[in-house]
Design a protein around this motif. Structure first.
Motif, mmCIF file in Angstrom:
data_model
loop_
_atom_site.group_PDB
_atom_site.id
_atom_site.type_symbol
_atom_site.label_atom_id
_atom_site.label_comp_id
_atom_site.label_asym_id
_atom_site.label_seq_id
_atom_site.Cartn_x
_atom_site.Cartn_y
_atom_site.Cartn_z
ATOM 1 N N TYR A 3 31.407 16.160 -60.825
ATOM 2 C CA TYR A 3 30.752 17.285 -61.498
ATOM 3 C C TYR A 3 31.105 17.278 -62.979
ATOM 4 N N PHE A 35 27.517 20.471 -51.270
ATOM 5 C CA PHE A 35 27.499 19.038 -51.579
ATOM 6 C C PHE A 35 28.620 18.292 -50.855
ATOM 7 N N PHE A 67 20.821 22.190 -63.293
ATOM 8 C CA PHE A 67 21.656 20.995 -63.191
ATOM 9 C C PHE A 67 20.808 19.789 -62.831
ATOM 10 N N ILE A 69 21.024 15.849 -60.871
ATOM 11 C CA ILE A 69 21.777 14.988 -59.953
ATOM 12 C C ILE A 69 21.352 13.550 -60.182
ATOM 13 N N ALA A 74 26.744 15.374 -60.450
ATOM 14 C CA ALA A 74 25.963 16.587 -60.713
ATOM 15 C C ALA A 74 26.387 17.110 -62.083
#
Length: 92
Positions: A3, A35, A67, A69, A74
């Motif tokens: 992240y 996730f 966000f 991916i 992410a």
């Protein structure tokens, strides 16, 4: 999953009220848990795609979190209301 938080996310997050910040943190924790555990989609986040590789979740009734991916990363780009998020998306 890894992240990352962009500076644009951090700046927008700091402009939120403390109550909104707590709500955003809770929504992010729920998403990250989703996730990591690879369970069914959590109810209430409103997870939906809004463009090429971009996704949006809700944090309460007014706040949206944008966000992206890519593979196992992410990246959180922005947090704000619906109109602010649309303006931000136009700048991408």
């Amino acid at each position: 999953m890894r992240y990352a938080y962009k500076n644009s996310f951090d700046r927008a997050f700091k402009k939120l009220t403390r109550t909104e910040q707590l709500s955003v943190e809770s929504s992010l924790n729920t998403l990250i848990d989703f996730f990591e555990r690879k369970t069914s989609q959590p109810v209430g986040l409103g997870l939906k795609p809004i463009g090429k590789n971009y996704w949006e979740i809700r944090s309460g009734l007014k706040i949206r979190i944008l966000f992206q991916i890519e593979k196992d990363l992410a990246t959180f780009y922005f947090v704000g209301n619906h109109d602010q998020l649309r303006r931000f998306m136009q700048e991408l």
